[in-house]
Design an enzyme around this catalytic site. Sequence first.
Site, PDB file in Angstrom:
ATOM      1  N   GLY A  11       0.840  -1.206   0.000  1.00  0.00           N
ATOM      2  CA  GLY A  11       0.000   0.000   0.000  1.00  0.00           C
ATOM      3  C   GLY A  11       0.868   1.246   0.000  1.00  0.00           C
ATOM      4  O   GLY A  11       1.929   1.251   0.614  1.00  0.00           O
ATOM      5  N   ARG A  73       0.744  -5.033  -5.056  1.00  0.00           N
ATOM      6  CA  ARG A  73       0.900  -6.116  -4.084  1.00  0.00           C
ATOM      7  C   ARG A  73       1.311  -7.420  -4.779  1.00  0.00           C
ATOM      8  O   ARG A  73       1.133  -8.499  -4.233  1.00  0.00           O
ATOM      9  CB  ARG A  73      -0.395  -6.308  -3.294  1.00  0.00           C
ATOM     10  CG  ARG A  73      -0.730  -5.125  -2.408  1.00  0.00           C
ATOM     11  CD  ARG A  73      -1.749  -5.490  -1.354  1.00  0.00           C
ATOM     12  NE  ARG A  73      -2.237  -4.310  -0.653  1.00  0.00           N
ATOM     13  CZ  ARG A  73      -1.636  -3.754   0.391  1.00  0.00           C
ATOM     14  NH1 ARG A  73      -0.531  -4.256   0.852  1.00  0.00           N
ATOM     15  NH2 ARG A  73      -2.169  -2.692   0.966  1.00  0.00           N
ATOM     16  N   ILE A 127       1.605   3.398   7.045  1.00  0.00           N
ATOM     17  CA  ILE A 127       0.913   4.360   7.902  1.00  0.00           C
ATOM     18  C   ILE A 127       0.488   3.685   9.211  1.00  0.00           C
ATOM     19  O   ILE A 127       0.245   4.361  10.196  1.00  0.00           O
ATOM     20  CB  ILE A 127      -0.316   5.000   7.212  1.00  0.00           C
ATOM     21  CG1 ILE A 127      -1.411   3.967   6.939  1.00  0.00           C
ATOM     22  CG2 ILE A 127       0.084   5.745   5.957  1.00  0.00           C
ATOM     23  CD1 ILE A 127      -2.754   4.600   6.612  1.00  0.00           C
ATOM     24  N   ASP A 130       3.386  -0.210  12.509  1.00  0.00           N
ATOM     25  CA  ASP A 130       3.465  -1.429  13.317  1.00  0.00           C
ATOM     26  C   ASP A 130       4.650  -2.334  12.958  1.00  0.00           C
ATOM     27  O   ASP A 130       4.710  -3.475  13.402  1.00  0.00           O
ATOM     28  CB  ASP A 130       2.150  -2.222  13.177  1.00  0.00           C
ATOM     29  CG  ASP A 130       1.846  -2.620  11.740  1.00  0.00           C
ATOM     30  OD1 ASP A 130       2.602  -2.220  10.834  1.00  0.00           O
ATOM     31  OD2 ASP A 130       0.838  -3.336  11.528  1.00  0.00           O
ATOM     32  N   ARG A 163     -25.421  13.491  18.777  1.00  0.00           N
ATOM     33  CA  ARG A 163     -25.180  12.169  18.183  1.00  0.00           C
ATOM     34  C   ARG A 163     -23.915  11.518  18.732  1.00  0.00           C
ATOM     35  O   ARG A 163     -23.029  12.187  19.247  1.00  0.00           O
ATOM     36  CB  ARG A 163     -24.979  12.305  16.671  1.00  0.00           C
ATOM     37  CG  ARG A 163     -26.255  12.500  15.906  1.00  0.00           C
ATOM     38  CD  ARG A 163     -25.969  12.772  14.453  1.00  0.00           C
ATOM     39  NE  ARG A 163     -27.206  12.828  13.692  1.00  0.00           N
ATOM     40  CZ  ARG A 163     -27.339  13.456  12.536  1.00  0.00           C
ATOM     41  NH1 ARG A 163     -26.315  14.086  11.992  1.00  0.00           N
ATOM     42  NH2 ARG A 163     -28.494  13.447  11.902  1.00  0.00           N
ATOM     43  N   MET A 170      -7.584   3.558   9.657  1.00  0.00           N
ATOM     44  CA  MET A 170      -6.850   2.371   9.238  1.00  0.00           C
ATOM     45  C   MET A 170      -6.054   1.785  10.413  1.00  0.00           C
ATOM     46  O   MET A 170      -5.892   2.420  11.443  1.00  0.00           O
ATOM     47  CB  MET A 170      -5.946   2.682   8.047  1.00  0.00           C
ATOM     48  CG  MET A 170      -6.724   2.736   6.737  1.00  0.00           C
ATOM     49  SD  MET A 170      -5.645   2.913   5.300  1.00  0.00           S
ATOM     50  CE  MET A 170      -6.819   2.614   3.979  1.00  0.00           C
ATOM     51  N   ARG A 172      -4.625  -2.377  10.376  1.00  0.00           N
ATOM     52  CA  ARG A 172      -5.102  -3.746  10.097  1.00  0.00           C
ATOM     53  C   ARG A 172      -5.075  -4.635  11.323  1.00  0.00           C
ATOM     54  O   ARG A 172      -6.031  -5.313  11.634  1.00  0.00           O
ATOM     55  CB  ARG A 172      -4.236  -4.402   9.018  1.00  0.00           C
ATOM     56  CG  ARG A 172      -4.339  -3.774   7.682  1.00  0.00           C
ATOM     57  CD  ARG A 172      -3.534  -4.553   6.677  1.00  0.00           C
ATOM     58  NE  ARG A 172      -4.207  -5.760   6.247  1.00  0.00           N
ATOM     59  CZ  ARG A 172      -5.244  -5.777   5.424  1.00  0.00           C
ATOM     60  NH1 ARG A 172      -5.758  -4.663   4.967  1.00  0.00           N
ATOM     61  NH2 ARG A 172      -5.792  -6.921   5.063  1.00  0.00           N
ATOM     62  N   GLU A 223      -9.827  -0.168  11.954  1.00  0.00           N
ATOM     63  CA  GLU A 223     -10.504  -1.051  10.994  1.00  0.00           C
ATOM     64  C   GLU A 223     -10.319  -2.540  11.313  1.00  0.00           C
ATOM     65  O   GLU A 223     -11.122  -3.369  10.910  1.00  0.00           O
ATOM     66  CB  GLU A 223      -9.969  -0.788   9.579  1.00  0.00           C
ATOM     67  CG  GLU A 223      -8.488  -1.134   9.440  1.00  0.00           C
ATOM     68  CD  GLU A 223      -7.913  -0.938   8.046  1.00  0.00           C
ATOM     69  OE1 GLU A 223      -8.649  -0.584   7.116  1.00  0.00           O
ATOM     70  OE2 GLU A 223      -6.691  -1.142   7.909  1.00  0.00           O
ATOM     71  N   ARG A 263     -23.792   7.544  14.133  1.00  0.00           N
ATOM     72  CA  ARG A 263     -23.402   7.649  12.722  1.00  0.00           C
ATOM     73  C   ARG A 263     -21.963   7.199  12.525  1.00  0.00           C
ATOM     74  O   ARG A 263     -21.168   7.217  13.468  1.00  0.00           O
ATOM     75  CB  ARG A 263     -23.562   9.089  12.232  1.00  0.00           C
ATOM     76  CG  ARG A 263     -24.988   9.602  12.257  1.00  0.00           C
ATOM     77  CD  ARG A 263     -25.838   8.894  11.213  1.00  0.00           C
ATOM     78  NE  ARG A 263     -27.141   9.498  11.121  1.00  0.00           N
ATOM     79  CZ  ARG A 263     -27.480  10.432  10.231  1.00  0.00           C
ATOM     80  NH1 ARG A 263     -26.598  10.858   9.342  1.00  0.00           N
ATOM     81  NH2 ARG A 263     -28.693  10.949  10.205  1.00  0.00           N
ATOM     82  N   HIS A 269      -8.904   5.619   2.541  1.00  0.00           N
ATOM     83  CA  HIS A 269      -7.656   6.003   1.871  1.00  0.00           C
ATOM     84  C   HIS A 269      -7.327   7.486   1.957  1.00  0.00           C
ATOM     85  O   HIS A 269      -6.216   7.878   1.598  1.00  0.00           O
ATOM     86  CB  HIS A 269      -7.704   5.540   0.408  1.00  0.00           C
ATOM     87  CG  HIS A 269      -7.691   4.044   0.293  1.00  0.00           C
ATOM     88  ND1 HIS A 269      -8.839   3.299   0.339  1.00  0.00           N
ATOM     89  CD2 HIS A 269      -6.667   3.169   0.178  1.00  0.00           C
ATOM     90  CE1 HIS A 269      -8.530   2.009   0.240  1.00  0.00           C
ATOM     91  NE2 HIS A 269      -7.221   1.908   0.140  1.00  0.00           N
ATOM     92  N   GLN A 271      -6.598   8.841   4.494  1.00  0.00           N
ATOM     93  CA  GLN A 271      -5.460   8.864   5.436  1.00  0.00           C
ATOM     94  C   GLN A 271      -4.122   8.613   4.750  1.00  0.00           C
ATOM     95  O   GLN A 271      -3.067   8.875   5.309  1.00  0.00           O
ATOM     96  CB  GLN A 271      -5.638   7.774   6.502  1.00  0.00           C
ATOM     97  CG  GLN A 271      -6.806   8.006   7.402  1.00  0.00           C
ATOM     98  CD  GLN A 271      -7.272   6.711   8.050  1.00  0.00           C
ATOM     99  OE1 GLN A 271      -6.899   6.414   9.170  1.00  0.00           O
ATOM    100  NE2 GLN A 271      -8.065   5.927   7.351  1.00  0.00           N
TER     101      GLN A 271
HETATM  102  O1  F6P Z   1      -1.082  -1.481   5.617  1.00  0.00           O
HETATM  103  C1  F6P Z   1      -1.393  -0.172   5.364  1.00  0.00           C
HETATM  104  C2  F6P Z   1      -2.832  -0.048   4.982  1.00  0.00           C
HETATM  105  O2  F6P Z   1      -3.082   1.308   4.768  1.00  0.00           O
HETATM  106  C3  F6P Z   1      -3.797  -0.631   6.020  1.00  0.00           C
HETATM  107  O3  F6P Z   1      -4.034   0.219   7.074  1.00  0.00           O
HETATM  108  C4  F6P Z   1      -4.999  -0.916   5.167  1.00  0.00           C
HETATM  109  O4  F6P Z   1      -5.813  -1.931   5.698  1.00  0.00           O
HETATM  110  C5  F6P Z   1      -4.395  -1.356   3.881  1.00  0.00           C
HETATM  111  O5  F6P Z   1      -3.141  -0.740   3.781  1.00  0.00           O
HETATM  112  C6  F6P Z   1      -5.277  -1.050   2.710  1.00  0.00           C
HETATM  113  O6  F6P Z   1      -4.644  -1.442   1.558  1.00  0.00           O
HETATM  114  P1  F6P Z   1      -5.295  -1.334   0.102  1.00  0.00           P
HETATM  115  O7  F6P Z   1      -5.212   0.094  -0.303  1.00  0.00           O
HETATM  116  O8  F6P Z   1      -4.458  -2.196  -0.748  1.00  0.00           O
HETATM  117  O9  F6P Z   1      -6.697  -1.797   0.209  1.00  0.00           O
END
Ligand code: F6P
Length: 339
Positions: A11, A73, A127, A130, A163, A170, A172, A223, A263, A269, A271
């Site tokens: 990514g 990828r 981003i 980790d 609300r 993001m 993962r 997420e 809500r 993306h 971010q």
């Molecule tokens: O690993 C970085 C990241 O931005 C994750 O936070 C996110 O889940 C993933 O890439 C999304 O990747 P793609 O744009 O390929 O869906």
Amino acid sequence: MSVIGILTAGGDCPGLNAVIRSVVTRVGAAGSHEVVGIKNGWQGLMEDDTRPLGQEDVRGIAGTGGTILGTSRMDPYVHGDGFASIRKTLAHNGIDSVIVVGGDGTLRTALHLADEGLKVIGVPKTIDNDIAATDVSFGFDTAVQIATDAIDRLKTTAESHNRVMLCEVMGRTKGWIAVHAGLAAGADAILIPEHQMPLEEVAQVIRSRHRRGRRYSVVVVAEGVRPPRATPPPTDAFGFDRLGGVAYQIAPELEALTGFETRVTVLGHIQRGGTPTATDRVLATRLGAAAADLALGGGERLMVAVHSTRIEAVPLEAGVAETRGVDAQLFEVARTFFG
Ligand code: F6P
């Protein structure tokens, strides 16, 4: 002249262009090597898709988002013939070593290729912040700033309507963006994979807050948190899980528990796009320069990493170790401000 290749894979991430510019400039200054850009991550090495990179190609790009080399990828061991095609591309372009800018998956592939003889220098990128063995990765600061701005905005509209707002960011498997942005913007609860608060507990925080007269609550959701209903996520063209949207499952449950209209905003993306912060530009530039120096010195099977205020070289193996989670102490501080 010897040639150093550079690719960006996985990514994208704000700061990639600053790394490329730094490598090209540093190598150019040394005068002993040329730089070849490899397009679209490993795909360019598999399909011999490259371009020479000189100073003119990288002028003014440190502040731009995305990557001028493109990314994908594509993985040579999953979608290609392993090292075979790559070996041909290396020979055809006279490439001695490759600077690989990528996340843990990319670095793992780089390590396999290193086992087969590729001279690799890794630059950690995500981003999500980790990657093991580095205190921080570039792109993270930009993502946190974007998420913080978004949460600040969500608060004012939430307050007008009494609300509850869920802001999904993001992350993962680790909740660094959620915790930093949540802490910076004063979130009322933060849900992350490493320390997942039960929804009943989140609801209690919200109910007690509104009883005290507050007219809104903001909950930040990484997420990667466990969804209330476990459904296998869809995958992308490379078989990679596509996350995003777990907050839509959480919202109705929280609404039922609190009675407040709830809500969802999924930042997605946004971010990852756009200009990197000054902090990310500087970090990416320092990492690029360090990677170039290692490659110029004949280094291999190494990764550049941030340790406190210094950039150091660590074995590539260290970068592919178990990803680094949010530390309990940081999360504990964030919790102090819940509700
Ligand atoms: O690993 C970085 C990241 O931005 C994750 O936070 C996110 O889940 C993933 O890439 C999304 O990747 P793609 O744009 O390929 O869906």
